[in-house]
Motif scaffolding. Structure first.
Motif, PDB file in Angstrom:
ATOM      1  N   GLU A  18       0.838  -1.207   0.000  1.00 42.99           N
ATOM      2  CA  GLU A  18       0.000   0.000   0.000  1.00 42.99           C
ATOM      3  C   GLU A  18       0.869   1.252   0.000  1.00 42.99           C
ATOM      4  O   GLU A  18       0.597   2.208  -0.741  1.00 42.99           O
ATOM      5  CB  GLU A  18      -0.923   0.008   1.223  1.00 42.99           C
ATOM      6  CG  GLU A  18      -2.017  -1.029   1.179  1.00 42.99           C
ATOM      7  CD  GLU A  18      -2.743  -1.179   2.510  1.00 42.99           C
ATOM      8  OE1 GLU A  18      -3.979  -1.364   2.466  1.00 42.99           O
ATOM      9  OE2 GLU A  18      -2.093  -1.106   3.582  1.00 42.99           O
ATOM     10  N   ALA A  19       1.903   1.255   0.825  1.00 37.90           N
ATOM     11  CA  ALA A  19       2.802   2.407   0.890  1.00 37.90           C
ATOM     12  C   ALA A  19       3.466   2.642  -0.467  1.00 37.90           C
ATOM     13  O   ALA A  19       3.514   3.781  -0.954  1.00 37.90           O
ATOM     14  CB  ALA A  19       3.852   2.191   1.972  1.00 37.90           C
ATOM     15  N   ARG A  20       3.951   1.583  -1.069  1.00 37.59           N
ATOM     16  CA  ARG A  20       4.609   1.709  -2.368  1.00 37.59           C
ATOM     17  C   ARG A  20       3.668   2.322  -3.394  1.00 37.59           C
ATOM     18  O   ARG A  20       4.053   3.215  -4.152  1.00 37.59           O
ATOM     19  CB  ARG A  20       5.102   0.345  -2.850  1.00 37.59           C
ATOM     20  CG  ARG A  20       5.873   0.394  -4.145  1.00 37.59           C
ATOM     21  CD  ARG A  20       6.401  -1.008  -4.509  1.00 37.59           C
ATOM     22  NE  ARG A  20       7.226  -0.973  -5.675  1.00 37.59           N
ATOM     23  CZ  ARG A  20       6.773  -1.014  -6.927  1.00 37.59           C
ATOM     24  NH1 ARG A  20       5.481  -1.111  -7.166  1.00 37.59           N
ATOM     25  NH2 ARG A  20       7.619  -0.977  -7.948  1.00 37.59           N
ATOM     26  N   SER A  21       2.420   1.885  -3.407  1.00 36.46           N
ATOM     27  CA  SER A  21       1.437   2.418  -4.344  1.00 36.46           C
ATOM     28  C   SER A  21       1.178   3.912  -4.089  1.00 36.46           C
ATOM     29  O   SER A  21       1.147   4.717  -5.030  1.00 36.46           O
ATOM     30  CB  SER A  21       0.132   1.624  -4.228  1.00 36.46           C
ATOM     31  OG  SER A  21      -0.849   2.169  -5.065  1.00 36.46           O
ATOM     32  N   THR A  40      13.561  10.659  -0.225  1.00 32.90           N
ATOM     33  CA  THR A  40      13.442   9.243   0.085  1.00 32.90           C
ATOM     34  C   THR A  40      12.179   9.059   0.911  1.00 32.90           C
ATOM     35  O   THR A  40      11.995   9.742   1.921  1.00 32.90           O
ATOM     36  CB  THR A  40      14.662   8.752   0.904  1.00 32.90           C
ATOM     37  OG1 THR A  40      15.842   8.973   0.133  1.00 32.90           O
ATOM     38  CG2 THR A  40      14.533   7.287   1.252  1.00 32.90           C
ATOM     39  N   TYR A  41      11.297   8.178   0.470  1.00 32.26           N
ATOM     40  CA  TYR A  41      10.072   7.875   1.221  1.00 32.26           C
ATOM     41  C   TYR A  41      10.384   6.897   2.343  1.00 32.26           C
ATOM     42  O   TYR A  41      11.274   6.048   2.206  1.00 32.26           O
ATOM     43  CB  TYR A  41       9.034   7.249   0.287  1.00 32.26           C
ATOM     44  CG  TYR A  41       8.391   8.233  -0.673  1.00 32.26           C
ATOM     45  CD1 TYR A  41       7.179   8.835  -0.358  1.00 32.26           C
ATOM     46  CD2 TYR A  41       8.984   8.530  -1.894  1.00 32.26           C
ATOM     47  CE1 TYR A  41       6.573   9.720  -1.244  1.00 32.26           C
ATOM     48  CE2 TYR A  41       8.379   9.416  -2.779  1.00 32.26           C
ATOM     49  CZ  TYR A  41       7.184  10.006  -2.451  1.00 32.26           C
ATOM     50  OH  TYR A  41       6.586  10.874  -3.313  1.00 32.26           O
ATOM     51  N   LEU A  42       9.620   7.004   3.426  1.00 27.88           N
ATOM     52  CA  LEU A  42       9.830   6.168   4.604  1.00 27.88           C
ATOM     53  C   LEU A  42       8.543   5.477   5.042  1.00 27.88           C
ATOM     54  O   LEU A  42       7.465   6.071   4.951  1.00 27.88           O
ATOM     55  CB  LEU A  42      10.304   7.028   5.785  1.00 27.88           C
ATOM     56  CG  LEU A  42      11.534   7.888   5.589  1.00 27.88           C
ATOM     57  CD1 LEU A  42      11.734   8.799   6.791  1.00 27.88           C
ATOM     58  CD2 LEU A  42      12.749   7.005   5.369  1.00 27.88           C
ATOM     59  N   LEU A  43       8.689   4.263   5.558  1.00 33.49           N
ATOM     60  CA  LEU A  43       7.584   3.537   6.182  1.00 33.49           C
ATOM     61  C   LEU A  43       8.151   2.763   7.362  1.00 33.49           C
ATOM     62  O   LEU A  43       9.125   2.020   7.208  1.00 33.49           O
ATOM     63  CB  LEU A  43       6.928   2.558   5.198  1.00 33.49           C
ATOM     64  CG  LEU A  43       5.779   1.723   5.765  1.00 33.49           C
ATOM     65  CD1 LEU A  43       4.572   2.595   6.141  1.00 33.49           C
ATOM     66  CD2 LEU A  43       5.373   0.631   4.791  1.00 33.49           C
ATOM     67  N   SER A  44       7.551   2.937   8.542  1.00 31.34           N
ATOM     68  CA  SER A  44       8.015   2.197   9.713  1.00 31.34           C
ATOM     69  C   SER A  44       7.683   0.718   9.550  1.00 31.34           C
ATOM     70  O   SER A  44       6.790   0.335   8.784  1.00 31.34           O
ATOM     71  CB  SER A  44       7.364   2.740  10.985  1.00 31.34           C
ATOM     72  OG  SER A  44       5.963   2.542  10.957  1.00 31.34           O
ATOM     73  N   GLU A  45       8.413  -0.119  10.288  1.00 30.20           N
ATOM     74  CA  GLU A  45       8.208  -1.563  10.185  1.00 30.20           C
ATOM     75  C   GLU A  45       6.792  -1.979  10.537  1.00 30.20           C
ATOM     76  O   GLU A  45       6.260  -2.918   9.956  1.00 30.20           O
ATOM     77  CB  GLU A  45       9.204  -2.297  11.083  1.00 30.20           C
ATOM     78  CG  GLU A  45      10.613  -2.281  10.534  1.00 30.20           C
ATOM     79  CD  GLU A  45      11.558  -3.125  11.354  1.00 30.20           C
ATOM     80  OE1 GLU A  45      11.145  -4.187  11.864  1.00 30.20           O
ATOM     81  OE2 GLU A  45      12.727  -2.720  11.483  1.00 30.20           O
ATOM     82  N   GLY A  51       6.564   8.789   5.965  1.00 27.39           N
ATOM     83  CA  GLY A  51       7.181  10.104   5.870  1.00 27.39           C
ATOM     84  C   GLY A  51       8.191  10.161   4.752  1.00 27.39           C
ATOM     85  O   GLY A  51       8.174   9.338   3.841  1.00 27.39           O
ATOM     86  N   GLY A  52       9.078  11.145   4.871  1.00 26.34           N
ATOM     87  CA  GLY A  52      10.093  11.312   3.847  1.00 26.34           C
ATOM     88  C   GLY A  52      11.297  12.046   4.384  1.00 26.34           C
ATOM     89  O   GLY A  52      11.212  12.773   5.371  1.00 26.34           O
ATOM     90  N   ILE A  53      12.409  11.828   3.713  1.00 27.23           N
ATOM     91  CA  ILE A  53      13.620  12.594   3.963  1.00 27.23           C
ATOM     92  C   ILE A  53      13.911  13.349   2.676  1.00 27.23           C
ATOM     93  O   ILE A  53      14.007  12.748   1.597  1.00 27.23           O
ATOM     94  CB  ILE A  53      14.806  11.686   4.339  1.00 27.23           C
ATOM     95  CG1 ILE A  53      14.470  10.901   5.606  1.00 27.23           C
ATOM     96  CG2 ILE A  53      16.076  12.516   4.521  1.00 27.23           C
ATOM     97  CD1 ILE A  53      15.508   9.880   5.990  1.00 27.23           C
TER      98      ILE A  53
END
Length: 105
Positions: A18-21, A40-45, A51-53
């Motif tokens: 879902e995050a990737r989409s 750079t996109y971020l997703l917690s485990e 979020g993003g950097i």
């Protein structure tokens, strides 16, 4: 150089897929943004925080992006208000370019 970190506490966890989409749907917005040279996109485990950097040439260029319209778009996509934290980046190690850059150089 300025590094900005954004984060969203999601109302419900999302999967990696879902995050990737979602991330792929918003990525084109960031192409060609003045002063932004990498995001750079971020997703917690646990899938509860996204979020993003962002790597910027200057704080003023970063602040030009994080407008009320940007916040509204983020709220619509993620169902959460974003936070933005700015950091000075006095030294950067780039292993791809095989360089170390220091602010003021």
């Amino acid at each position: 150089m300025i590094t900005a970190v954004t984060s969203f506490s999601l109302p419900k966890p999302i999967t990696w897929e879902e995050a990737r989409s979602i991330f792929l749907s918003t990525a084109p917005i960031y192409r060609g943004v003045p002063g932004l040279f990498r995001k750079t996109y971020l997703l917690s485990e646990d899938g509860r925080t996204a979020g993003g950097i962002y790597f910027w040439n200057s704080r003023s260029e970063a602040e030009a992006l994080y407008t009320d319209a940007w916040r509204a778009r983020a709220r619509e996509k993620y169902g959460a208000d974003p936070t933005v934290t700015y950091f000075e980046s006095p030294v950067v190690v780039d292993n791809v370019a095989e360089q170390i850059s220091a602010g003021g150089d």
